[in-house]
Scaffold this active site. Structure first.
Site: not given
Length: 229
Positions: A7, A9, A167
């Site tokens: 991923d 950011d 995240d």
């Protein structure tokens, strides 16, 4: 495992500082209390709408005024996309390790392509990134597995032989739905409503810093280390 997908950011790149700077300036312009930096970090993975909502909680997200503020936020961010942004500490050696052992790495993100490409260019990662899948590339975004399968297709590697690191619960769900090996980046921008029970995400592994991530990935792809990371 033959490839690693991240991923963007909060997993590969620490972008929060630039979002914090812009949003807190918007608060000052509005004349309202400045939103706490820690709270902003928890909303980064939820996207621009969620972040701007912190500044304008009184507006509905489909209100034209709110949409104008959201667009202004994106324009400011796009114009100066990497003032205080960089890879998370320890991530450069991890990527170099993968590249030296010819293990491709790429990105599957819900961040718009124009911003994702600008960010990679600013950090000199464009040529190094083997695949970039953004929302515009698919009909169904994460947690649907479609973007994961598209990345695997570009890499010409079976999804079952790919690691996905994220995240947010939708990252883990997307990876699991594609039968990838999932790693929860607990050092990232964990959303408030999900951060207290990380085991409930059902990731294959949980890491709390990039050093742990580096060790985990090396083990999974079969890279032996003679020295400490």
């Amino acid at each position: 495992m033959k490839a690693v997908l991240f991923d963007l950011d909060g997993t590969l790149i620490d972008t929060a500082a630039d979002f914090i700077r812009i949003l807190q300036n918007m608060c000052r312009e509005k004349g309202c209390e400045v939103v706490d930096a820690a709270l902003i970090r928890t909303q980064v993975s939820e996207g621009a709408r969620a972040m701007v909502k912190l500044v304008y909680p009184e507006l509905e997200v489909d209100d034209p005024v709110f949409l104008a503020h959201r667009q202004r936020f994106l324009d400011i961010y796009g114009a100066d996309i990497a003032v205080d942004t960089d890879l998370f500490a320890g991530m450069y050696p991890l990527l170099e390790d993968l590249e030296q052992h010819q293990i491709p790495w790429g990105i599957v993100t819900n961040k718009p392509r124009w911003l994702s490409e600008a960010l990679l260019k600013a950090l000199n990662l464009t040529e190094r990134c083997a695949v970039l899948v953004c929302p515009e590339d698919v009909k169904h975004t994460k947690p649907d597995p479609e973007p994961m399968y598209l990345a695997a297709k570009h890499l010409k590697i079976d999804a079952k032989q790919i690691i996905y690191v994220g995240d947010h619960p939708r990252d883990i769900d997307a990876g699991r739905n594609a039968q990838m090996y999932t790693i929860l980046a607990a050092y990232g921008y964990l959303p408030l409503q999900h951060k207290d029970d990380l085991n409930a995400w059902h990731a294959d592994d949980i890491v709390h810093n990039v050093t742990e991530l580096h060790h985990a990935i090396n083990t999974l792809v079969g890279i032996e280390r003679d020295a400490k990371i």
